[in-house]
Design a protein around this motif. Structure first.
Motif, mmCIF file in Angstrom:
data_model
loop_
_atom_site.group_PDB
_atom_site.id
_atom_site.type_symbol
_atom_site.label_atom_id
_atom_site.label_comp_id
_atom_site.label_asym_id
_atom_site.label_seq_id
_atom_site.Cartn_x
_atom_site.Cartn_y
_atom_site.Cartn_z
ATOM 1 N N PRO A 88 0.768 -1.270 0.073
ATOM 2 C CA PRO A 88 0.016 0.118 -0.137
ATOM 3 C C PRO A 88 0.759 1.313 -0.013
ATOM 4 C CG PRO A 88 -0.013 -1.077 2.108
ATOM 5 C CD PRO A 88 0.764 -1.916 1.405
ATOM 6 N N SER A 89 0.367 2.329 -0.545
ATOM 7 C CA SER A 89 1.274 3.438 -0.541
ATOM 8 C C SER A 89 0.987 4.130 0.704
ATOM 9 C CB SER A 89 0.786 4.446 -1.742
ATOM 10 O OG SER A 89 -0.747 4.798 -1.673
ATOM 11 N N ALA A 90 2.109 4.861 1.096
ATOM 12 C CA ALA A 90 1.951 5.593 2.180
ATOM 13 C C ALA A 90 1.808 7.066 2.175
ATOM 14 C CB ALA A 90 3.390 5.510 3.010
ATOM 15 N N THR A 91 0.972 7.467 2.936
ATOM 16 C CA THR A 91 0.517 8.987 3.072
ATOM 17 C C THR A 91 1.535 9.978 3.665
ATOM 18 O OG1 THR A 91 -1.618 8.270 3.462
ATOM 19 C CG2 THR A 91 -1.407 10.637 3.537
ATOM 20 N N PRO A 92 1.894 10.693 2.789
ATOM 21 C CA PRO A 92 2.884 11.811 3.546
ATOM 22 C C PRO A 92 2.638 12.516 4.592
ATOM 23 C CG PRO A 92 2.690 12.217 1.025
ATOM 24 C CD PRO A 92 1.829 11.247 1.548
ATOM 25 N N THR A 93 3.442 12.703 5.697
ATOM 26 C CA THR A 93 3.269 13.499 7.051
ATOM 27 C C THR A 93 3.870 14.594 7.208
ATOM 28 O OG1 THR A 93 2.908 10.985 7.938
ATOM 29 C CG2 THR A 93 3.120 12.868 9.355
ATOM 30 N N VAL A 94 2.974 15.483 7.671
ATOM 31 C CA VAL A 94 3.889 16.886 7.875
ATOM 32 C C VAL A 94 4.287 16.747 9.406
ATOM 33 C CG1 VAL A 94 3.196 19.278 8.403
ATOM 34 C CG2 VAL A 94 2.272 18.284 6.793
ATOM 35 N N MET A 95 5.643 17.226 9.520
ATOM 36 C CA MET A 95 6.399 16.843 10.650
ATOM 37 C C MET A 95 7.159 18.382 11.139
ATOM 38 S SD MET A 95 8.565 13.599 11.648
ATOM 39 C CE MET A 95 7.235 12.538 11.223
ATOM 40 N N VAL A 96 7.482 18.638 12.325
ATOM 41 C CA VAL A 96 8.191 19.482 12.860
ATOM 42 C C VAL A 96 9.848 18.955 12.990
ATOM 43 C CG1 VAL A 96 8.741 21.406 14.204
ATOM 44 C CG2 VAL A 96 6.504 20.762 13.477
ATOM 45 N N VAL A 97 10.891 19.396 12.294
ATOM 46 C CA VAL A 97 12.287 18.682 12.528
ATOM 47 C C VAL A 97 12.978 19.995 12.725
ATOM 48 C CG1 VAL A 97 11.802 16.587 11.335
ATOM 49 C CG2 VAL A 97 12.835 18.539 9.965
ATOM 50 N N LYS A 98 14.210 19.708 13.398
ATOM 51 C CA LYS A 98 15.352 20.665 13.348
ATOM 52 C C LYS A 98 15.983 20.694 12.201
ATOM 53 C CE LYS A 98 17.433 21.564 17.302
ATOM 54 N NZ LYS A 98 18.563 21.348 18.786
ATOM 55 N N GLY A 99 16.241 21.816 11.374
ATOM 56 C CA GLY A 99 16.937 21.700 10.263
ATOM 57 C C GLY A 99 18.294 21.945 10.236
ATOM 58 N N LYS A 100 19.098 22.246 9.337
ATOM 59 C CA LYS A 100 20.411 22.225 9.300
ATOM 60 C C LYS A 100 21.099 23.257 9.904
ATOM 61 C CE LYS A 100 21.454 19.059 5.509
ATOM 62 N NZ LYS A 100 21.605 18.920 4.019
ATOM 63 N N ASN A 101 20.156 24.471 10.010
ATOM 64 C CA ASN A 101 20.445 25.840 10.615
ATOM 65 C C ASN A 101 20.171 25.789 12.022
ATOM 66 O OD1 ASN A 101 17.821 25.909 10.542
ATOM 67 N ND2 ASN A 101 17.708 27.833 9.296
ATOM 68 N N LYS B 188 17.173 25.628 13.302
ATOM 69 C CA LYS B 188 15.967 26.174 13.627
ATOM 70 C C LYS B 188 14.770 25.063 13.352
ATOM 71 C CE LYS B 188 17.086 30.846 12.877
ATOM 72 N NZ LYS B 188 16.696 32.231 12.209
ATOM 73 N N GLN B 189 13.799 25.171 13.999
ATOM 74 C CA GLN B 189 12.842 24.116 13.681
ATOM 75 C C GLN B 189 12.077 24.563 12.489
ATOM 76 O OE1 GLN B 189 12.008 21.608 15.893
ATOM 77 N NE2 GLN B 189 13.854 22.301 17.055
ATOM 78 N N GLN B 190 11.694 23.479 11.652
ATOM 79 C CA GLN B 190 11.091 23.806 10.612
ATOM 80 C C GLN B 190 9.958 22.638 10.129
ATOM 81 O OE1 GLN B 190 14.922 23.341 8.145
ATOM 82 N NE2 GLN B 190 13.504 22.396 6.829
ATOM 83 N N VAL B 191 9.153 23.123 9.597
ATOM 84 C CA VAL B 191 8.041 22.129 9.160
ATOM 85 C C VAL B 191 8.412 21.397 7.710
ATOM 86 C CG1 VAL B 191 5.439 21.998 8.425
ATOM 87 C CG2 VAL B 191 5.995 23.510 10.357
ATOM 88 N N VAL B 192 8.158 20.135 7.625
ATOM 89 C CA VAL B 192 8.448 19.348 6.586
ATOM 90 C C VAL B 192 7.618 18.257 6.173
ATOM 91 C CG1 VAL B 192 10.882 19.698 6.985
ATOM 92 C CG2 VAL B 192 10.066 17.836 7.995
ATOM 93 N N VAL B 193 7.735 17.729 5.067
ATOM 94 C CA VAL B 193 6.786 16.557 4.737
ATOM 95 C C VAL B 193 7.607 15.432 4.553
ATOM 96 C CG1 VAL B 193 5.332 15.517 2.806
ATOM 97 C CG2 VAL B 193 5.358 17.931 3.406
ATOM 98 N N VAL B 194 7.259 14.399 5.518
ATOM 99 C CA VAL B 194 7.912 13.231 5.347
ATOM 100 C C VAL B 194 7.348 11.968 4.662
ATOM 101 C CG1 VAL B 194 8.902 11.625 7.180
ATOM 102 C CG2 VAL B 194 8.911 13.553 7.630
ATOM 103 N N GLN B 195 7.715 11.177 3.866
ATOM 104 C CA GLN B 195 7.295 10.193 3.239
ATOM 105 C C GLN B 195 7.500 8.868 3.649
ATOM 106 O OE1 GLN B 195 5.135 10.179 0.162
ATOM 107 N NE2 GLN B 195 4.765 8.489 0.859
ATOM 108 N N PRO B 196 6.479 8.225 4.650
ATOM 109 C CA PRO B 196 6.603 6.917 5.110
ATOM 110 C C PRO B 196 7.156 5.778 4.015
ATOM 111 C CG PRO B 196 4.623 8.010 5.955
ATOM 112 C CD PRO B 196 5.242 8.617 4.868
ATOM 113 N N THR B 197 7.925 4.911 4.625
ATOM 114 C CA THR B 197 8.249 4.035 3.429
ATOM 115 C C THR B 197 7.594 2.446 3.846
ATOM 116 O OG1 THR B 197 10.406 4.977 3.604
ATOM 117 C CG2 THR B 197 10.336 3.071 2.365
ATOM 118 N N ALA B 198 7.295 1.951 2.716
ATOM 119 C CA ALA B 198 6.672 0.464 3.083
ATOM 120 C C ALA B 198 7.717 -0.655 3.356
ATOM 121 C CB ALA B 198 5.806 0.327 1.795
ATOM 122 N N GLY B 199 7.334 -1.498 3.879
ATOM 123 C CA GLY B 199 8.152 -2.824 4.006
ATOM 124 C C GLY B 199 9.053 -2.547 5.225
#
Lengths: 71, 314
Positions: free
Chosen positions: A32-45, A47-58
């Motif tokens: 099944p295809s996984a749905t992208p998720t919005v998540m807050v992570v710490k960026g390279k600088n 600072k916190q930033q909102v990103v989209v994460v693509q879960p992986t099957a398997g």
């Protein structure tokens, strides 16, 4: 005799082409295809930033907080 | 490519469990030996650590009325780990919350819970005294107190089961123990890479929130997404040691990645009763840990160097 050899060569050539096509063709995914998720992570600088994460099957295991319903 | 993953599933500790090894050939005797050792260690840990078994070592300890009780070394080790965890989490993880947990209504396995009004434990006091005498193989809990290892027992057992598998198969290429979502991992997967652990999305049953890539260590999740009980299912099993009642602060779920599962689970329990700023402050003291904090409102927050598998798109 030449016609026989031509038939044999054509047969093996055809077999080789079919083999290459079968080998290179991607199998259709049954996962099944996984749905992208919005998540807050710490960026390279830093600072916190909102990103989209693509879960992986398997996955080999899945987290949970309680037992699944009885089978 | 090393080979294939041979997995065995079974039921223990009130949940679904799995042990698995990476192998070139499924027919190798050492595959079965390793899986047998892992499953047997889980059973031995349950016999030592369960509070739902009247004949367990933990039940005998809790019934000791403050006196010394001879117990299995697994319980001694788990108690030592729990005491250490209580100290480094500033009491947010406390193995002596059992009276508060029982008063709140969680007095039997989840399969058997009935709805009844919650009450607070009379004279509740956190951080009851526990003493471990490893040399003599005995322990004691102060009179009137009781121990629950629910916030560390499965992680501890998963760690031990993985070690048992490695002892049964020296040079084990890769192994996994999954005790209801508390996971211990070592070595490599059949494709030669790290283990992939899906984080269940507590907001959408059956969905995956993200996928972790873990080379070895432990993953544990704690939260209030499903284990609810009491009137209108308003209560949950996460007791705030500061109040002795179901915690008000805290996320829907939090997943912690640590060097081993014994370490991951109590930190997950502590973060599950912490606000987001508290969780950030806590994890800043432990650079070896990372977490995914899923608040009740708002987007999930990755804290620390969470080993997310998927590429992150800005």
């Amino acid at each position: 005799m030449r016609r026989v050899w031509a038939t044999v060569v054509a047969f093996w050539a055809m077999l080789a082409i079919v083999g290459v096509i079968a080998w290179s063709r991607q199998a259709p995914s049954t996962l099944p295809s996984a749905t992208p998720t919005v998540m807050v992570v710490k960026g390279k600088n830093g600072k916190q930033q909102v990103v989209v994460v693509q879960p992986t099957a398997g996955a080999h295991a899945t987290t949970q907080t309680s037992p699944p319903p009885p089978a | 490519m090393i080979g294939r993953l041979v997995q065995r599933t079974f039921r223990a500790m009130g949940t679904s469990c799995a042990v698995a090894v990476t192998t070139r050939s499924a027919g190798e005797p050492r595959v079965e030996r390793a899986l047998d050792a892992g499953e047997a260690e889980v059973a031995a840990c349950e016999q030592a650590l369960s509070r739902f078994r009247p004949d367990s070592d933990l039940s005998r300890l809790n019934g000791g009325e403050g006196g010394w009780v001879d117990v299995d070394m697994r319980l001694l080790e788990a108690l030592s780990a729990a005491l250490h965890a209580r100290e480094i989490t500033d009491g947010k993880f406390d193995p002596t919350i059992l009276p508060a947990l029982v008063a709140a209504g969680y007095d039997r396995t989840f399969d058997e819970l009935e709805e009844r009004p919650a009450r607070t434990a009379d004279g509740w006091r956190a951080a009851a005294e526990i003493e471990v005498d490893a040399g003599a193989g005995r322990a004691r809990v102060e009179a009137g107190a009781a121990v629950d290892l629910g916030g560390i027992g499965k992680g501890f057992s998963a760690t031990r089961a993985l070690q048992a598998m490695q002892s049964a198969w020296p040079g084990l290429p890769g192994g996994l123990v999954d005790l209801g979502g508390d996971i211990a991992l070592a070595g490599v997967t059949p494709d030669g890479g790290p283990w992939r652990v899906a984080i269940a999305d507590p907001r959408t049953p059956g969905a995956t929130l993200a996928t972790l890539m873990v080379e070895s260590g432990g993953v544990a999740t704690s939260g209030r997404d499903r284990r609810r009980f009491g009137p209108d299912r308003t209560l949950h099993h996460l007791i705030d040691p500061a109040t002795g009642a179901s915690a008000l602060a805290g996320p829907l779920t939090v997943t912690v990645v640590a060097p081993d599962a014994t370490e991951a689970e109590p930190h997950a329990t502590a973060l599950a009763v912490s606000s987001l700023p508290e969780a950030r402050a806590h994890l800043s003291r432990f650079p070896q840990l990372s977490a995914l904090y899923v608040p009740r409102d708002g987007e999930p927050v990755a804290i620390g160097n969470l080993p997310l598998l998927a590429e992150v798109a800005a």
